[in-house]
Motif scaffolding. Structure first.
Motif, mmCIF file in Angstrom:
data_model
loop_
_atom_site.group_PDB
_atom_site.id
_atom_site.type_symbol
_atom_site.label_atom_id
_atom_site.label_comp_id
_atom_site.label_asym_id
_atom_site.label_seq_id
_atom_site.Cartn_x
_atom_site.Cartn_y
_atom_site.Cartn_z
ATOM 1 N N UNK A 72 0.805 -1.224 0.000
ATOM 2 C CA UNK A 72 0.000 0.000 0.000
ATOM 3 C C UNK A 72 0.837 1.274 0.000
ATOM 4 N N UNK A 73 1.936 1.240 -0.745
ATOM 5 C CA UNK A 73 2.779 2.428 -0.889
ATOM 6 C C UNK A 73 3.784 2.630 0.231
ATOM 7 N N UNK A 74 3.773 1.781 1.233
ATOM 8 C CA UNK A 74 4.713 1.917 2.339
ATOM 9 C C UNK A 74 5.984 1.128 2.055
ATOM 10 N N UNK A 75 7.049 1.483 2.721
ATOM 11 C CA UNK A 75 8.273 0.692 2.683
ATOM 12 C C UNK A 75 8.006 -0.589 3.465
ATOM 13 N N UNK A 76 8.680 -1.666 3.121
ATOM 14 C CA UNK A 76 8.444 -2.954 3.768
ATOM 15 C C UNK A 76 8.719 -2.874 5.273
ATOM 16 N N UNK A 82 4.250 -1.477 11.454
ATOM 17 C CA UNK A 82 2.859 -1.138 11.764
ATOM 18 C C UNK A 82 2.038 -2.406 12.026
ATOM 19 N N UNK A 83 2.273 -3.424 11.232
ATOM 20 C CA UNK A 83 1.590 -4.703 11.440
ATOM 21 C C UNK A 83 1.973 -5.273 12.804
ATOM 22 N N UNK A 84 3.243 -5.176 13.153
ATOM 23 C CA UNK A 84 3.738 -5.644 14.442
ATOM 24 C C UNK A 84 2.980 -4.953 15.578
ATOM 25 N N UNK A 85 2.850 -3.632 15.466
ATOM 26 C CA UNK A 85 2.163 -2.869 16.505
ATOM 27 C C UNK A 85 0.684 -3.213 16.620
ATOM 28 N N UNK A 86 0.070 -3.551 15.507
ATOM 29 C CA UNK A 86 -1.349 -3.890 15.496
ATOM 30 C C UNK A 86 -1.592 -5.309 15.989
ATOM 31 N N UNK A 87 -0.789 -6.256 15.543
ATOM 32 C CA UNK A 87 -1.036 -7.671 15.843
ATOM 33 C C UNK A 87 -0.485 -8.132 17.184
ATOM 34 N N UNK A 88 0.550 -7.494 17.697
ATOM 35 C CA UNK A 88 1.145 -7.892 18.984
ATOM 36 C C UNK A 88 1.542 -9.371 18.979
ATOM 37 N N UNK A 103 5.756 -9.704 0.474
ATOM 38 C CA UNK A 103 4.913 -8.913 -0.417
ATOM 39 C C UNK A 103 5.353 -9.230 -1.848
ATOM 40 N N UNK A 104 4.792 -10.285 -2.453
ATOM 41 C CA UNK A 104 5.286 -10.748 -3.750
ATOM 42 C C UNK A 104 5.152 -9.736 -4.884
ATOM 43 N N UNK A 105 4.121 -8.912 -4.869
ATOM 44 C CA UNK A 105 3.931 -7.937 -5.943
ATOM 45 C C UNK A 105 5.088 -6.948 -5.999
ATOM 46 N N UNK A 106 5.503 -6.471 -4.833
ATOM 47 C CA UNK A 106 6.624 -5.527 -4.765
ATOM 48 C C UNK A 106 7.970 -6.241 -4.653
ATOM 49 N N UNK A 107 7.919 -7.556 -4.545
ATOM 50 C CA UNK A 107 9.130 -8.367 -4.404
ATOM 51 C C UNK A 107 9.953 -7.944 -3.187
ATOM 52 N N UNK A 108 9.248 -7.806 -2.069
ATOM 53 C CA UNK A 108 9.868 -7.399 -0.803
ATOM 54 C C UNK A 108 9.527 -8.421 0.268
ATOM 55 N N UNK A 176 12.685 -17.423 37.154
ATOM 56 C CA UNK A 176 14.075 -17.758 37.404
ATOM 57 C C UNK A 176 14.819 -18.296 36.195
ATOM 58 N N UNK A 177 14.140 -18.384 35.049
ATOM 59 C CA UNK A 177 14.786 -18.881 33.828
ATOM 60 C C UNK A 177 15.467 -17.720 33.119
ATOM 61 N N UNK A 178 16.572 -18.007 32.413
ATOM 62 C CA UNK A 178 17.224 -16.921 31.673
ATOM 63 C C UNK A 178 16.343 -16.448 30.523
ATOM 64 N N UNK A 179 16.351 -15.153 30.291
ATOM 65 C CA UNK A 179 15.653 -14.597 29.134
ATOM 66 C C UNK A 179 16.575 -13.583 28.483
ATOM 67 N N UNK A 180 16.477 -13.461 27.163
ATOM 68 C CA UNK A 180 17.348 -12.545 26.445
ATOM 69 C C UNK A 180 16.729 -11.151 26.393
ATOM 70 N N UNK A 181 17.565 -10.162 26.565
ATOM 71 C CA UNK A 181 17.127 -8.783 26.483
ATOM 72 C C UNK A 181 18.027 -8.103 25.464
ATOM 73 N N UNK A 182 17.441 -7.425 24.513
ATOM 74 C CA UNK A 182 18.239 -6.761 23.492
ATOM 75 C C UNK A 182 17.972 -5.269 23.523
ATOM 76 N N UNK A 183 18.996 -4.503 23.216
ATOM 77 C CA UNK A 183 18.846 -3.059 23.184
ATOM 78 C C UNK A 183 18.911 -2.537 21.755
ATOM 79 N N UNK A 184 18.978 -3.428 20.787
ATOM 80 C CA UNK A 184 19.043 -3.013 19.392
ATOM 81 C C UNK A 184 17.628 -2.782 18.887
ATOM 82 N N UNK A 185 17.400 -1.651 18.260
ATOM 83 C CA UNK A 185 16.092 -1.365 17.671
ATOM 84 C C UNK A 185 16.179 -1.605 16.178
ATOM 85 N N UNK A 186 15.232 -2.368 15.648
ATOM 86 C CA UNK A 186 15.216 -2.605 14.212
ATOM 87 C C UNK A 186 14.876 -1.328 13.485
ATOM 88 N N UNK A 187 15.531 -1.099 12.369
ATOM 89 C CA UNK A 187 15.268 0.112 11.599
ATOM 90 C C UNK A 187 14.476 -0.153 10.388
#
Length: 187
Positions: A72-76, A82-88, A103-108, A176-187
């Motif tokens: 819909x005209x957006x970057x992949x 946005x989908x991530x924020x909506x679907x959780x 997105x096969x039409x845009x080949x992305x 008490x189980x180990x869990x991973x925490x990341x500080x990298x934000x996807x761009x």
């Protein structure tokens, strides 16, 4: 006269942008596999659905496979975010969900991870999965096989021990189980 032109341009921009957001926000997950683009065979979709359901039950990690007819005209990246924020996707407490968008039409395509999965599935690994594993199948018009290979590669990467040099530090969760925490934000 100039004011009318500016107003018309502004209104048209709102209509187009609003339509893009509305179309994307109206997507509702079908379950683990949402083939809105209709590129998967029913048998392949059902098999992948069962595999992802079993994986989620075993690990609590949710992998959502999504194909869309258009970005819909957006970057992949923007569309997936946005989908991530909506679907959780994934367990809210662990933030360990993954979206594999095609997105096969845009080949992305894009793999979006929650912070809880980034230590196991960093950006560079996602890039390699898409370019080295999925893309060769897509070039041969084998979309089902490419999506399945991509999901398999994601699961393999998630099952590996994290590289101590690039992984996020381990901490304990409430159980008490180990869990991973990341500080990298996807761009």
């Amino acid at each position: 006269m100039i004011k009318r032109g500016i107003l018309a341009t502004f209104v048209m921009t709102l209509v187009v942008f609003g339509g893009m957001l509305l179309a994307q926000e109206n997507l509702k997950p079908e379950w683990f596999v949402s083939d809105f683009a209709g590129v998967m065979s029913p048998a392949s979709k059902a098999a992948l659905e069962n595999e992802l359901r079993a994986y989620q039950t075993k690990t609590s990690r949710e992998i959502a496979v999504v194909t869309v007819p258009s970005l819909n005209g957006l970057e992949v990246d923007d569309f997936t975010q946005k989908l991530w924020g909506t679907w959780k996707v994934g367990d809210a407490k662990e933030d360990n969900g993954i979206i594999f968008l095609v997105a096969p039409t845009e080949r992305k395509m894009r793999i979006q991870t929650g912070y809880g999965a980034e230590g196991l599935l960093p950006d560079i690994t996602c890039k390699h999965i898409l370019t080295d594993t999925v893309k060769p199948y897509f070039k041969q018009q084998k979309v089902d096989e490419g999506i399945r290979a991509g999901v398999t590669a994601i699961i393999v990467a998630l099952e590996k021990e994290p590289d101590s040099k690039t992984a996020a530090p381990l901490r304990k969760n409430e159980e008490g189980a180990p869990s991973l925490v990341s500080v990298i934000v996807l761009g």
